[in-house]
Design an enzyme around this catalytic site. Structure first.
Site, mmCIF file in Angstrom:
data_model
loop_
_atom_site.group_PDB
_atom_site.id
_atom_site.type_symbol
_atom_site.label_atom_id
_atom_site.label_comp_id
_atom_site.label_asym_id
_atom_site.label_seq_id
_atom_site.Cartn_x
_atom_site.Cartn_y
_atom_site.Cartn_z
ATOM 1 N N THR A 37 52.845 10.984 62.281
ATOM 2 C CA THR A 37 52.713 11.717 60.920
ATOM 3 C C THR A 37 52.101 12.949 61.202
ATOM 4 O O THR A 37 52.055 13.754 60.158
ATOM 5 C CB THR A 37 52.089 10.729 60.046
ATOM 6 O OG1 THR A 37 52.636 9.539 60.181
ATOM 7 C CG2 THR A 37 51.909 11.378 58.721
ATOM 8 N N TYR A 125 51.605 1.244 71.177
ATOM 9 C CA TYR A 125 52.377 1.813 70.099
ATOM 10 C C TYR A 125 53.877 1.256 70.104
ATOM 11 O O TYR A 125 54.726 1.977 70.881
ATOM 12 C CB TYR A 125 52.351 3.157 69.602
ATOM 13 C CG TYR A 125 52.909 3.603 68.311
ATOM 14 C CD1 TYR A 125 53.443 2.633 67.232
ATOM 15 C CD2 TYR A 125 53.287 5.051 67.872
ATOM 16 C CE1 TYR A 125 53.916 2.900 66.042
ATOM 17 C CE2 TYR A 125 53.611 5.145 66.558
ATOM 18 C CZ TYR A 125 54.089 4.204 65.582
ATOM 19 O OH TYR A 125 54.663 4.486 64.357
ATOM 20 N N LYS A 153 49.472 -1.278 68.213
ATOM 21 C CA LYS A 153 50.009 -0.793 66.834
ATOM 22 C C LYS A 153 51.396 -1.379 66.800
ATOM 23 O O LYS A 153 52.116 -0.972 67.630
ATOM 24 C CB LYS A 153 49.904 0.609 66.833
ATOM 25 C CG LYS A 153 50.529 1.003 65.402
ATOM 26 C CD LYS A 153 50.574 2.712 65.065
ATOM 27 C CE LYS A 153 51.035 2.991 63.950
ATOM 28 N NZ LYS A 153 51.466 4.331 63.542
ATOM 29 N N VAL A 193 47.088 0.925 60.885
ATOM 30 C CA VAL A 193 47.340 2.304 61.289
ATOM 31 C C VAL A 193 48.019 2.940 60.049
ATOM 32 O O VAL A 193 49.431 2.745 60.373
ATOM 33 C CB VAL A 193 47.776 2.793 62.549
ATOM 34 C CG1 VAL A 193 47.822 4.259 62.903
ATOM 35 C CG2 VAL A 193 46.952 2.000 63.919
#
Length: 284
Positions: A37, A125, A153, A193
């Site tokens: 992001t 992730y 994550k 997250v």
């Protein structure tokens, strides 16, 4: 965190530091900088290091700063891990190498190499929708044996796999999908997250605290309130685009520009985002 830009496409550190402080004031325990992001794919290496320094300057010891150090080139990841450590990061978020589609042995070797490159706790992730491949459960179990690999994550949406990792490892699991936080935490995950927390952090904080206090009724209420907001931020346009747009609508001084290949939301997309937020009772 999003990365704000000026009209001439430079990082707007003033807006970034103000946003970092706002997010921590609203209940975030940690901030991820130069992640997806944050438009990490279009940030220069020096910008990523400067963002870590700026976040540390803005929030001090009030929150941990986690640096997104990922590329799809292992030796570059090793450089970024070392740069993040020198810049003062408290941890690193590392995504599976994208586009290359390595074997599971390659994934294992990549993560171990990055974990060895800096004295930083590492968050795996797992997001096959972006990387092209999932991390196999057996690979995660083996990675969990590394002393610096501390958390995951999870954006794979495989409840069976997540349950096995929760059961067989000491990894802290964080939902990588904002809509799954309540379900994941009910299974024992540590939190989220989040993208949507840019604009709804107090509600996320309320839901997470309710789960930790075994108040399922309050957690369900907060989860329901978040539904249309998550839809607005996560399904209409890319998260960096929607987050900057809604923050701007809420009066936060942030430019809505993004770097190509991202572009700002068009009029039709903006109307969809507005409709979702109005469904949630927001007045913008």
């Amino acid at each position: 965190m999003v990365t704000p830009f000026t009209k001439d496409d430079r990082v707007d550190f003033k807006a970034f530091e103000a946003l970092a402080a706002k997010l921590v004031d609203e209940g975030n325990d940690a901030l991820v900088v130069s992640g997806t992001t944050g438009e990490t794919s279009t940030l220069e290496d020096y910008e990523k290091a400067d963002l870590v320094r700026a976040a540390k300057s803005a929030v001090g010891d009030r929150a941990r700063i986690i640096a997104g150090t990922s590329t799809n080139h292992t030796s570059h990841d090793l450089e970024m891990a070392a740069k993040a450590e020198r810049a003062g990061a408290d941890g690193q978020l590392v995504v599976t190498p994208y586009y290359n589609k390595p074997s599971q042995d390659g994934v294992l070797a990549h993560y171990r190499a990055v974990a060895d490159a800096a004295d930083l706790p590492l968050m795996i992730y797992d997001i096959p929708g972006r990387t092209g491949i999932p991390i196999a459960t057996e690979t995660i179990l083996r990675l969990a044996e590394h002393p610096r690999i501390m958390s995951l994550k999870d954006a794979k949406n495989d409840i069976t796999a997540t349950t096995e990792v929760l059961t067989k490892t000491d990894l802290e699991i964080y939902s990588g999908d904002d809509q799954n936080v309540l379900a994941w935490m009910a299974m024992g995950a540590a939190g989220v997250v989040s993208v949507t927390a840019h604009v709804a952090a107090p509600t996320f904080r309320r839901m997470i605290d309710a789960v930790l206090n075994y108040d399922l009724r309050e957690a369900r209420i907060a989860h329901g309130e978040l539904g249309p907001v998550i839809r607005a931020l996560m399904t209409r346009v890319q998260g960096a685009v929607s987050s900057k747009l809604v923050l701007n609508w809420m009066g936060f001084p942030i430019n809505t520009d993004v770097r190509l290949p991202l572009v700002q939301a068009n009029e039709a997309e903006q109307e969809l985002v507005l409709a979702d937020l109005r469904e949630a009772g927001w007045k913008l």
